[in-house]
Structures are given as structure tokens and as C-alpha cells.
Scaffold this motif. Structure first.
Motif, PDB file in Angstrom:
ATOM      1  N   THR A   1      34.201  21.276   4.509  1.00 10.86           N
ATOM      2  CA  THR A   1      34.075  19.859   4.170  1.00 10.86           C
ATOM      3  C   THR A   1      35.427  19.206   3.931  1.00 10.86           C
ATOM      4  O   THR A   1      35.688  18.105   4.414  1.00 10.86           O
TER       5      THR A   1
ATOM      6  N   THR B   1      39.443  14.946   4.628  1.00  9.61           N
ATOM      7  CA  THR B   1      38.176  15.450   5.156  1.00  9.61           C
ATOM      8  C   THR B   1      38.451  16.354   6.352  1.00  9.61           C
ATOM      9  O   THR B   1      39.282  16.043   7.206  1.00  9.61           O
TER      10      THR B   1
ATOM     11  N   SER C   1      28.914  25.397  11.200  1.00  5.06           N
ATOM     12  CA  SER C   1      29.477  24.186  10.604  1.00  5.06           C
ATOM     13  C   SER C   1      30.694  23.707  11.385  1.00  5.06           C
ATOM     14  O   SER C   1      31.097  22.547  11.263  1.00  5.06           O
TER      15      SER C   1
ATOM     16  N   THR D   1      30.619  25.091   1.049  1.00  2.00           N
ATOM     17  CA  THR D   1      29.696  24.747   2.132  1.00  2.00           C
ATOM     18  C   THR D   1      28.886  25.976   2.509  1.00  2.00           C
ATOM     19  O   THR D   1      27.695  25.891   2.807  1.00  2.00           O
TER      20      THR D   1
ATOM     21  N   GLY E   1      26.427  25.211  -0.979  1.00  3.90           N
ATOM     22  CA  GLY E   1      26.186  23.795  -1.170  1.00  3.90           C
ATOM     23  C   GLY E   1      25.187  23.253  -0.174  1.00  3.90           C
ATOM     24  O   GLY E   1      24.293  22.470  -0.515  1.00  3.90           O
ATOM     25  N   ARG E   2      25.315  23.686   1.073  1.00  5.93           N
ATOM     26  CA  ARG E   2      24.391  23.220   2.109  1.00  5.93           C
ATOM     27  C   ARG E   2      22.951  23.636   1.777  1.00  5.93           C
ATOM     28  O   ARG E   2      22.028  22.840   1.897  1.00  5.93           O
TER      29      ARG E   2
ATOM     30  N   GLY F   1      21.284  21.687  -1.156  1.00  7.86           N
ATOM     31  CA  GLY F   1      20.778  20.402  -0.695  1.00  7.86           C
ATOM     32  C   GLY F   1      19.519  20.539   0.132  1.00  7.86           C
ATOM     33  O   GLY F   1      18.562  19.764  -0.021  1.00  7.86           O
TER      34      GLY F   1
ATOM     35  N   THR G   1      23.308  15.790  -1.648  1.00 12.98           N
ATOM     36  CA  THR G   1      24.315  16.850  -1.632  1.00 12.98           C
ATOM     37  C   THR G   1      24.094  17.759  -2.839  1.00 12.98           C
ATOM     38  O   THR G   1      23.369  17.416  -3.776  1.00 12.98           O
ATOM     39  N   ALA G   2      24.751  18.925  -2.826  1.00 10.68           N
ATOM     40  CA  ALA G   2      24.642  19.839  -3.963  1.00 10.68           C
ATOM     41  C   ALA G   2      25.114  19.174  -5.243  1.00 10.68           C
ATOM     42  O   ALA G   2      24.530  19.367  -6.315  1.00 10.68           O
ATOM     43  N   ARG G   3      26.181  18.369  -5.154  1.00  7.66           N
ATOM     44  CA  ARG G   3      26.682  17.678  -6.348  1.00  7.66           C
ATOM     45  C   ARG G   3      25.655  16.653  -6.853  1.00  7.66           C
ATOM     46  O   ARG G   3      25.449  16.515  -8.060  1.00  7.66           O
ATOM     47  N   GLU G   4      25.004  15.956  -5.942  1.00  4.41           N
ATOM     48  CA  GLU G   4      23.982  14.981  -6.337  1.00  4.41           C
ATOM     49  C   GLU G   4      22.765  15.674  -6.940  1.00  4.41           C
ATOM     50  O   GLU G   4      22.148  15.159  -7.877  1.00  4.41           O
TER      51      GLU G   4
END
Length: 314
Positions: free
Chosen positions: A17, A37, A90, A143, A191-192, A195, A207-210
């Protein structure tokens, strides 16, 4: 010594990412850093161009002479050839890409490639959470899920470069993995996958953070996804401990920012099912955080270019 005479080393972390870049002095003190990015869908040259694009201004504003560059890259790598061997889906155009040669052609200094999780672990052993430890399993939750081994005071890559790849141990269900296998730890704890599993439960794409943020509002589906990830991570650690007899573990990566959600499930499962050796697992969270991979990569460049002792402070 004038700052214009000092020796500099650069470290680059090309993740699925984000790409992180640091410039360090000879003591591996970070003098400047930047990120961008990762254009993972645009091919290997685009990823190298993005990394060099953020490194160039760092070098312009940091007096000194660049002596070497270390690159930590996602995927299975051939460090000796400086080439990516295998990458997950990815990335596009990454498998087979000659990373070291591409960077050397632009910068004109020696470049050393390593797997990003090897670099992460080297950074943490050199000056992070497990400084001076002789035997460590490193796990990076990003990720994807990567692993690396430090044993007998050195990185152990294995005869095929895949030692420590805990993220691709099977036995965690039947969900397809990014590598083409099924039911790997990565399908629970990356993380993927966090989510994706939340979306399966709720129909909401986060997302994982969300998903982690949603737990603060009592979202039971979000909490369950992180509990499952933590329990899976603990099981992977126990499997590794049984095979390797290594019970010191350092955990990093972007998903580890939600360690407060993962840790209870990890520790509960380890209490229920401790390693066969009877020695408890010692868990450490990264101390260098986002700097771990690029600093570890820079330390590899320093070691290789100076021919000195291993860049690990006891």
C-alpha cells in the motif's frame, strides 16, 4: 566532521500500500523520512520510480555522501541477485523484477535487496523492541502477513529464501489466499482479509483501520473480526514455536496499530495452548513502527558496504 563529509545510507520499504523511505547517517540515526503510495498495479518500474521520487528530495536537503541503499520489498526475493522471485496478486509486474539493478542504474551506488519482513526484523533487533535478542520470530501484519527468523545472532532465510513465512501456513479455513493457496493465516490476520471478513458479515466495505475504528462504537462484527485475527495469529505463533523452539516474537506492520484489539485474543489463546517447550511466548510490539523496515534495510546496506560487524547492538 562536516555534515557535507558524512556518510549516508538510504532505506526503502516497498509495501503493498505504502512506500516508506529514510535517509540515515552512519549510526543509522534517521535524518529525514518520507512516504508515498505504492503504485502496485502499475508494474515494477513504476514502483521503483515512486520510491526514487520521494528519495531524491531527501538527498537534496540532507548534506552528505550516499554510500549505499537497502530495499525491503514485499514478496519472496533473491537477495544475491537483487531480484523479486514471487509476489502476491497485490502486485503487477513485480515477480522477476531486478530491483537492485534498477535502483543502482539511477543512483550509482550499491543497492541491497531483502524481503521486507527480514528488514523489519533486522531493524527491531538492531535498535528496536528486541534489541540484542539471539532468537526471534518477526511477524508483520500489513496488506499481507509476513514472517522472518533471527536465530543464532543472524537472519535465517532458509535454503529457498522462505524461512519464517508464517502468513502462508495453511490450516486456517478454506478462504483463497493471495498466493494461490487456501486457508492460510494471511486470510485471517492481514489488513486485506480483515476488511474482507467484515464485508462478509455486514456488506460494508471498510479498510482494516476503519474496522478498528468501528470497534470504538461497540460494533460487534468489527470486534469479532479482530478476535478471529488475534486467535489465528496466536495459533500461528504456537505452530512456529513448536517447529523452531523460538518463543520471542515481535509484531509490527500497519494492522499492529490495532494491537489493543488483537492482543487480548492472542494472549488468551496462548494461555489455553502454550508452546510444547513449556516456555511462555514473549510478545513484543514494534518499537520502530513505520521506520523498522527502511532502517533495517539501511543497516543491511551499511553492513555490506563497510564490511564491518553485523549492525546489531547488543
Amino acid at each position: 566532521m562536516s555534515t557535507h563529509d558524512r556518510t549516508l545510507f538510504a532505506g526503502v520499504d516497498i509495501g503493498g500500500t505504502t512506500t516508506q523511505v529514510v535517509v540515515c547517517d552512519a549510526d543509522l540515526t534517521v535524518l529525514d523520512r518520507a512516504e508515498t503510495t505504492t503504485p502496485a498495479a502499475s508494474g515494477g518500474q513504476a514502483m521503483i520510480d515512486a520510491a526514487l521520487g520521494v528519495l531524491a528530495p531527501l538527498l537534496r536537503r540532507t548534506p552528505g555522501r550516499l554510500a549505499g541503499v537497502g530495499v525491503g520489498a514485499a514478496g519472496l526475493v533473491d537477495s544475491a541477485a537483487g531480484r523479486i522471485l514471487v509476489a502476491s496478486d497485490s502486485f503487477r509486474g513485480w515477480s522477476g523484477f531486478p530491483v537492485s539493478a534498477a535502483v543502482e542504474d539511477v543512483l550509482g551506488v550499491p543497492v541491497f535487496l531483502d524481503n521486507d519482513v527480514n528488514a523489519f526484523l533486522l531493524g527491531e533487533v538492531w535498535g528496536g523492541a528486541v534489541r540484542g535478542e539471539p532468537d526471534v520470530l518477526g511477524i508483520a501484519l500489513g496488506t499481507g502477513v509476513g514472517g522472518a527468523l533471527w536465530t543464532g545472532g543472524r537472519l535465517f532465510a532458509g535454503p529457498h529464501g522462505a524461512a519464517g513465512e508464517i502468513g502462508h501456513v495453511p490450516g486456517f479455513g478454506d478462504v483463497p489466499c493471495t498466493c494461490g493457496g487456501r486457508g492460510h493465516l494471511e486470510t485471517l490476520a492481514s489488513g486485506r482479509s480483515i476488511g474482507a471478513r467484515y464485508a462478509e458479515r455486514t456488506g460494508r466495505l471498510l479498510t482494516a483501520r476503519e474496522v478498528a475504528d468501528a470497534t470504538a462504537h461497540g460494533d460487534e462484527d468489527a470486534l469479532a473480526v479482530y478476535r478471529d485475527a488475534g486467535a489465528g495469529l496466536a495459533r500461528g505463533i504456537v505452530i512456529a514455536a513448536g517447529l523452531l523452539d523460538i518463543t520471542t516474537v515481535v509484531i509490527g506492520g500497519g494492522v499492529a496499530r490495532a494491537w489493543h484489539l488483537l492482543e487480548p485474543a492472542v494472549r488468551a489463546r496462548l494461555a489455553e495452548e502454550p508452546p510444547v517447550s513449556g516456555h511462555p511466548v514473549r510478545l513484543f510490539r514494534t518499537r520502530l513502527a513505520a521506520d523498522a523496515v527502511p532502517v533495517g534495510a539501511a543497516s543491511r546496506a551499511r553492513l555490506e558496504t563497510t564490511g564491518g560487524e553485523a549492525a546489531v547492538a547488543a
